[in-house]
Design a protein around this motif. Structure first.
Motif, PDB file in Angstrom:
ATOM      1  N   LEU A  48       0.831  -1.199   0.000  1.00 22.67           N
ATOM      2  CA  LEU A  48       0.000   0.000   0.000  1.00 22.67           C
ATOM      3  C   LEU A  48       0.870   1.255   0.000  1.00 22.67           C
ATOM      4  CD1 LEU A  48      -2.735   1.428   0.194  1.00 22.67           C
ATOM      5  CD2 LEU A  48      -2.629   1.149   2.687  1.00 22.67           C
ATOM      6  N   LEU A  49       1.903   1.274   0.822  1.00 18.08           N
ATOM      7  CA  LEU A  49       2.777   2.442   0.886  1.00 18.08           C
ATOM      8  C   LEU A  49       3.492   2.672  -0.446  1.00 18.08           C
ATOM      9  CD1 LEU A  49       4.083   4.727   2.477  1.00 18.08           C
ATOM     10  CD2 LEU A  49       5.784   3.075   3.313  1.00 18.08           C
ATOM     11  N   GLU A  50       3.983   1.614  -1.061  1.00 19.47           N
ATOM     12  CA  GLU A  50       4.669   1.746  -2.349  1.00 19.47           C
ATOM     13  C   GLU A  50       3.740   2.347  -3.400  1.00 19.47           C
ATOM     14  OE1 GLU A  50       5.959  -2.199  -3.188  1.00 19.47           O
ATOM     15  OE2 GLU A  50       7.698  -2.114  -1.831  1.00 19.47           O
ATOM     16  N   ARG A  51       2.502   1.877  -3.424  1.00 18.15           N
ATOM     17  CA  ARG A  51       1.538   2.375  -4.401  1.00 18.15           C
ATOM     18  C   ARG A  51       1.151   3.826  -4.109  1.00 18.15           C
ATOM     19  NH1 ARG A  51       0.604  -0.017  -9.080  1.00 18.15           N
ATOM     20  NH2 ARG A  51      -1.649   0.343  -8.972  1.00 18.15           N
ATOM     21  N   GLN A  52       1.037   4.177  -2.836  1.00 10.59           N
ATOM     22  CA  GLN A  52       0.722   5.558  -2.476  1.00 10.59           C
ATOM     23  C   GLN A  52       1.834   6.509  -2.923  1.00 10.59           C
ATOM     24  OE1 GLN A  52       0.209   4.892   1.731  1.00 10.59           O
ATOM     25  NE2 GLN A  52      -2.037   4.840   1.585  1.00 10.59           N
ATOM     26  N   MET A  53       3.074   6.128  -2.679  1.00  6.42           N
ATOM     27  CA  MET A  53       4.199   6.984  -3.061  1.00  6.42           C
ATOM     28  C   MET A  53       4.313   7.095  -4.582  1.00  6.42           C
ATOM     29  SD  MET A  53       5.412   8.091  -0.195  1.00  6.42           S
ATOM     30  CE  MET A  53       3.723   8.039   0.408  1.00  6.42           C
ATOM     31  N   GLU A  54       4.073   5.992  -5.282  1.00  6.28           N
ATOM     32  CA  GLU A  54       4.103   6.043  -6.745  1.00  6.28           C
ATOM     33  C   GLU A  54       2.992   6.944  -7.273  1.00  6.28           C
ATOM     34  OE1 GLU A  54       3.684   3.073 -10.643  1.00  6.28           O
ATOM     35  OE2 GLU A  54       3.743   2.213  -8.617  1.00  6.28           O
ATOM     36  N   GLY A  55       1.819   6.832  -6.690  1.00 11.59           N
ATOM     37  CA  GLY A  55       0.703   7.675  -7.109  1.00 11.59           C
ATOM     38  C   GLY A  55       0.983   9.145  -6.865  1.00 11.59           C
ATOM     39  N   MET A  56       1.576   9.468  -5.724  1.00 11.14           N
ATOM     40  CA  MET A  56       1.924  10.858  -5.444  1.00 11.14           C
ATOM     41  C   MET A  56       2.901  11.395  -6.481  1.00 11.14           C
ATOM     42  SD  MET A  56       2.327  11.323  -1.313  1.00 11.14           S
ATOM     43  CE  MET A  56       2.596  13.079  -1.554  1.00 11.14           C
ATOM     44  N   ARG A  57       3.894  10.594  -6.802  1.00 13.59           N
ATOM     45  CA  ARG A  57       4.903  11.029  -7.777  1.00 13.59           C
ATOM     46  C   ARG A  57       4.263  11.346  -9.121  1.00 13.59           C
ATOM     47  NH1 ARG A  57       7.893   7.001  -7.247  1.00 13.59           N
ATOM     48  NH2 ARG A  57       7.244   5.764  -9.054  1.00 13.59           N
ATOM     49  N   GLU A  58       3.340  10.520  -9.563  1.00 13.12           N
ATOM     50  CA  GLU A  58       2.692  10.734 -10.858  1.00 13.12           C
ATOM     51  C   GLU A  58       1.735  11.931 -10.820  1.00 13.12           C
ATOM     52  OE1 GLU A  58       3.615   9.175 -13.626  1.00 13.12           O
ATOM     53  OE2 GLU A  58       5.128   8.315 -12.288  1.00 13.12           O
ATOM     54  N   LEU A  59       1.059  12.136  -9.696  1.00 14.43           N
ATOM     55  CA  LEU A  59       0.180  13.303  -9.569  1.00 14.43           C
ATOM     56  C   LEU A  59       0.977  14.598  -9.634  1.00 14.43           C
ATOM     57  CD1 LEU A  59      -2.298  12.229  -6.728  1.00 14.43           C
ATOM     58  CD2 LEU A  59      -2.816  12.442  -9.162  1.00 14.43           C
ATOM     59  N   VAL A  60       2.119  14.620  -8.973  1.00 16.43           N
ATOM     60  CA  VAL A  60       2.963  15.818  -9.004  1.00 16.43           C
ATOM     61  C   VAL A  60       3.409  16.100 -10.431  1.00 16.43           C
ATOM     62  CG1 VAL A  60       5.189  16.774  -8.285  1.00 16.43           C
ATOM     63  CG2 VAL A  60       3.725  15.626  -6.611  1.00 16.43           C
ATOM     64  N   LYS A  61       3.805  15.070 -11.162  1.00 13.22           N
ATOM     65  CA  LYS A  61       4.214  15.242 -12.550  1.00 13.22           C
ATOM     66  C   LYS A  61       3.080  15.827 -13.391  1.00 13.22           C
ATOM     67  CE  LYS A  61       7.576  11.444 -12.880  1.00 13.22           C
ATOM     68  NZ  LYS A  61       7.841  10.128 -13.535  1.00 13.22           N
ATOM     69  N   ALA A  62       1.846  15.429 -13.065  1.00 18.75           N
ATOM     70  CA  ALA A  62       0.678  15.875 -13.830  1.00 18.75           C
ATOM     71  C   ALA A  62       0.172  17.241 -13.388  1.00 18.75           C
ATOM     72  CB  ALA A  62      -0.445  14.838 -13.706  1.00 18.75           C
ATOM     73  N   GLY A  63       0.790  17.834 -12.370  1.00 22.42           N
ATOM     74  CA  GLY A  63       0.368  19.152 -11.908  1.00 22.42           C
ATOM     75  C   GLY A  63      -0.914  19.148 -11.112  1.00 22.42           C
ATOM     76  N   ILE A  64      -1.226  18.025 -10.479  1.00 25.29           N
ATOM     77  CA  ILE A  64      -2.455  17.889  -9.706  1.00 25.29           C
ATOM     78  C   ILE A  64      -2.149  18.111  -8.227  1.00 25.29           C
ATOM     79  CG2 ILE A  64      -4.262  16.256  -8.991  1.00 25.29           C
ATOM     80  CD1 ILE A  64      -3.855  14.948 -11.803  1.00 25.29           C
ATOM     81  N   LEU A  65      -2.952  18.943  -7.559  1.00 23.77           N
ATOM     82  CA  LEU A  65      -2.719  19.244  -6.150  1.00 23.77           C
ATOM     83  C   LEU A  65      -3.067  18.053  -5.269  1.00 23.77           C
ATOM     84  CD1 LEU A  65      -3.953  22.911  -5.620  1.00 23.77           C
ATOM     85  CD2 LEU A  65      -1.656  22.073  -6.080  1.00 23.77           C
ATOM     86  N   ILE A  66      -2.246  17.832  -4.257  1.00 22.01           N
ATOM     87  CA  ILE A  66      -2.421  16.686  -3.366  1.00 22.01           C
ATOM     88  C   ILE A  66      -2.632  17.168  -1.940  1.00 22.01           C
ATOM     89  CG2 ILE A  66      -1.369  14.581  -2.443  1.00 22.01           C
ATOM     90  CD1 ILE A  66       0.480  14.629  -4.952  1.00 22.01           C
TER      91      ILE A  66
END
Length: 483
Positions: A203-221
């Motif tokens: 779960l943690l690995e997937r959360q961190m990967e998702g955050m990285r991709e959201l940042v690349k896409a310019g989406i606020l987290i």
């Protein structure tokens, strides 16, 4: 159809007026691009300022979940329960769109539509994305927002970006699998049921990967973390540091609510107290990047934060409404609210400049519990207060700390004050406060609070204006003497 308080608006929190709130408190915030300011200025969850003016709604279209948290029990049909994962009825994408148009027509200061359950939206991708697609077509002026546990997030970032969903909240309760293994009963992944540290690590690995991709896409987290006393409370500082390092815009530390039937209830764990959250916030060192005004909304919440009008928009009711969704009228209102924010900010800056603290060396910071029904105003009798907003007052200005729900002292004229321990329970919730600020209070609770070391000050009007007045009285030793 009209609803009482549907366009209730209040005042703002500006970074230049001596009032500290969350990140993005208006156009004066340093270090933020204009594009980000535009994204957050009308989002009540991402801006403490906005939550006094702008409303949000959640549509419950996602029943399934791909993990089982030990604090969760997704219980339906309970209108008196306010916590994530609770809803009274599920909607189809088409019904959700109809509801958005109905709410947006009546509560015209609604600016955000979110999907936050009652399960995980990305465990229900077909319903979730179909709903967003229909809403984008029918109500293009609405901001779209998604909340997820993050397990399936990396698989859907492209679709999130394409649909114009530019706000995503991820619930991250641990950044160490050794801690996480005690929070999740299981994780369902690719047809397998994972438990223990294996589940927490994935779960943690997937959360961190998702955050990285959201940042690349310019989406606020925004990251939500449930504070579980004795489990991840000290760990919360590590979570805050890690998610901010990875690009989270805000971190929201939420107190654990013990849900009936949950694993944590069976384990005998206690709910998190205000002092638990305050301590974790202090340790995190996140400052303005902490969300402090969260109300832990239901999956079908409607209205301003701190109020819930979902009962006015059930399927039975919104199906009978003739929605008059007028984007131009909505735009005019939103622009007027923006102007009101600017006017209130200017007035507050002037009040801050006139704040006279004659004995700074002796003027220690103190906290005030403010009775309010919303609109950023002191406007409630103490006995009718169901939520106190907590502020810290110091020589440098005002700082909004949090909102605390209480059981109101008066449940009716004939039963006011009845209920053993009611005043003691309220006092415990605001025990760290030196003052209560309300419109009126009866002699009984006033005396009881004063015996506990909490003074009562009455007033009516904008919160900051009344707090500045209280600060002036406090500095001159005039509290309790004023007319």
């Amino acid at each position: 159809m009209t609803l009482k308080g549907c366009e209730r608006v209040g005042s703002s929190v500006s970074a230049t007026c001596g009032v500290e709130g969350s990140a993005s408190r208006g156009r004066s915030v340093e270090g933020l691009s204009e594009s980000i300011i535009e994204k957050v200025k009308r989002h009540p969850c991402y801006s403490e300022e906005a939550h006094h003016f702008f409303a949000r709604m959640h549509v419950a279209v996602a029943p399934a979940c791909n993990i089982q948290c030990k604090y969760c029990n997704r219980k339906y049909d309970c209108m008196n329960e306010s916590r994530p994962g609770v809803t009274s009825e599920l909607l189809t994408p088409e019904e959700a769109t109809q509801k958005v148009l109905a709410v947006g027509s009546v509560i015209r200061n609604t600016t955000v539509v979110g999907i936050a359950g009652p399960g995980d939206p990305l465990a229900n991708p077909r319903q979730t994305f179909r709903t967003f697609e229909l809403i984008r077509q029918a109500a293009p002026d609405m901001k779209l927002c998604l909340s997820t546990n993050g397990l399936a997030l990396p698989d859907h970032v492209d679709t999130i970006r394409e649909l114009g969903i530019d706000h995503v909240t991820i619930t991250i309760n641990a950044v160490d699998p050794e801690v996480g293994q005690h929070i999740y009963r299981y994780v369902t992944w690719q047809g397998k049921l994972l438990t223990g540290i294996e589940a927490a690590r994935l779960l943690l690995e997937r959360q961190m990967e998702g955050m990285r991709e959201l940042v690349k896409a310019g989406i606020l987290i925004k990251v939500n973390s449930v504070l579980i006393p004795g489990l991840n409370d000290v760990h919360m500082a590590d979570i805050s540091a890690e998610v901010r390092k990875r690009g989270a815009f805000l971190h929201n530390i939420m107190p654990l609510i013990i849900a009936d039937g949950s694993d944590f209830q069976k384990e005998g764990r206690r709910a998190a107290l205000p002092e638990d959250v305050a301590a974790a916030q202090e340790r995190s060192g996140a400052g303005d990047r902490l969300m402090r005004h969260c109300r832990q909304c239901r999956a079908d919440a409607v209205g301003l934060l701190g109020e819930d009008l979902s009962g006015e928009f059930t399927k039975e009711k919104f199906r009978q409404m003739s929605a008059q969704y007028d984007p131009e009228q909505r735009k005019k209102l939103h622009m007027e609210l923006d102007r009101r924010i600017e006017r209130m900010s200017a007035a507050r800056r002037a009040a801050a400049a006139n704040l006279r603290i004659s004995r700074t060396d002796e003027f220690l910071p103190f906290r005030v519990a403010v009775s309010t029904s919303g609109g950023n105003k002191v406007n409630l009798h103490f006995g009718h207060t169901k939520e106190f907003q907590i502020y810290e007052v110091s020589p440098t200005g005002l700082k909004f700390l949090t909102a605390r729900k209480v059981g109101n002292y008066c449940s009716g004229i004939e039963t006011c004050g009845e209920g053993e321990g009611r005043i003691d329970e309220i006092a415990r919730m605001i025990a760290d406060c030196r003052y209560v600020l309300c419109t009126r209070i009866g002699p009984g609770p006033k005396s009881a609070l004063e015996e506990m070391g909490i003074q009562v000050v009455t007033g009516y009007g904008p919160v900051e204006q009344e707090l500045f007045r209280l600060a002036d009285l406090h500095a001159q030793d005039q509290v309790g003497i004023e007319a």
